[in-house]
Design an enzyme around this catalytic site. Structure first.
Site, PDB file in Angstrom:
ATOM      1  N   SER A 128     -53.159  17.721  -3.343  1.00 16.88           N
ATOM      2  CA  SER A 128     -53.008  18.924  -2.468  1.00 16.88           C
ATOM      3  C   SER A 128     -52.111  19.923  -3.058  1.00 16.88           C
ATOM      4  O   SER A 128     -51.833  19.844  -4.361  1.00 16.88           O
ATOM      5  CB  SER A 128     -52.060  18.534  -1.208  1.00 16.88           C
ATOM      6  OG  SER A 128     -51.617  19.654  -0.601  1.00 16.88           O
ATOM      7  N   TYR A 141     -45.347  14.390   3.446  1.00 16.54           N
ATOM      8  CA  TYR A 141     -46.592  14.840   2.813  1.00 16.54           C
ATOM      9  C   TYR A 141     -46.634  15.136   1.417  1.00 16.54           C
ATOM     10  O   TYR A 141     -47.338  14.679   0.375  1.00 16.54           O
ATOM     11  CB  TYR A 141     -47.417  15.483   3.666  1.00 16.54           C
ATOM     12  CG  TYR A 141     -48.981  15.902   3.264  1.00 16.54           C
ATOM     13  CD1 TYR A 141     -49.873  15.113   3.390  1.00 16.54           C
ATOM     14  CD2 TYR A 141     -49.120  17.260   2.642  1.00 16.54           C
ATOM     15  CE1 TYR A 141     -51.205  15.387   3.164  1.00 16.54           C
ATOM     16  CE2 TYR A 141     -50.516  17.324   2.187  1.00 16.54           C
ATOM     17  CZ  TYR A 141     -51.341  16.667   2.722  1.00 16.54           C
ATOM     18  OH  TYR A 141     -52.616  16.854   2.070  1.00 16.54           O
TER      19      TYR A 141
END
Length: 238
Positions: A128, A141
């Site tokens: 990400s 996350y």
């Protein structure tokens, strides 16, 4: 555009039931690869929670039996939600790490003998933009995706002598079922990311799948250990 550049490749794709994973399956197949799909449920070849002990070894064994070998891994399964650090419970943090990191580690580990035998293996992990940066409400996350990028680099160093390349795609703001609640419930969040990207839009799963297909192909034969941002240029303004 479909091609035959992945003809003969035998791939496992996890998180294949929706979003980026489903788009990856479609693109790899369009380029000629055999694909064995996995997700927690749905119309996939292997339906299981891959955080369970032995689940990834079972997945690899079934995929090899079905396809007659294995040379490509794309672990797309992942979870995310906003959780402020204050009051953040242990269980959610642990679950994110299990799904986004530990299951990826186990899949790669359990597939190594087959990738080694293939001699030209490809692994593409999903990181990400938060693999390199952080953001509010995304401690779990971001921690998991930082770790995925670090794991990718170390795996590339170790598996390179076996002929295996390992790269990490780092998506930006992508419109998927997982991100839909944020972009729907917080229109200002959607607008922020649309404006942040010089291309002035959210990404689509196909945008990520096309880059993954390239990294799985012989066109990327001399790329390994890299995090590749696919974010519409958003992070040039970070």
């Amino acid at each position: 555009m479909a091609s035959d550049r992945l003809a003969g490749r035998k791939a496992i794709v996890t998180g294949a039931g929706s979003g980026i994973g489903a788009a990856v399956v479609q693109r790899l197949k369009a380029d000629g690869a055999q694909v064995f799909t996995a997700d927690v449920a749905g119309a996939v070849d292997f339906a299981a929670d891959l955080t369970g002990d032995g689940a990834n070894a079972d997945l690899v064994a079934r995929a090899v039996a079905a396809m007659g070998g294995l040379d490509t891994l794309v672990p797309c399964a992942g979870i995310s939600a906003f959780h402020p650090l204050e009051g953040h419970d242990d269980a959610y943090f642990r679950r994110v790490i299990e799904v986004n990191l530990i299951a990826v580690f186990r899949l790669v580990r359990d597939a190594v003998p087959h990738l080694k035998a293939a001699g030209n293996g490809r692994i593409v992990t999903i990181g990400s933009t938060t693999s390199s940066h952080g953001d509010e409400g995304l401690c779990a996350y971001s921690a998991s995706k930082h770790a995925v990028l670090g794991f990718t680099k170390s795996a590339a160093a170790e598996l390179g002598p076996l002929g295996v390349t390992v790269n990490c795609v780092q998506p930006g703001a992508i419109a998927t079922p997982m991100t839909a609640p944020a972009f729907t419930d917080m229109p200002e969040f959607r607008t922020f990311w649309e404006n942040k990207a010089p291309l002035r839009r959210l990404g689509q799963p196909q945008d990520i799948a096309d880059v993954i297909a390239f990294l799985c192909s012989d066109d990327a034969r001399f790329m390994s250990g890299h995090g590749v941002w696919v974010d519409g240029g958003a992070m040039v303004r970070h």
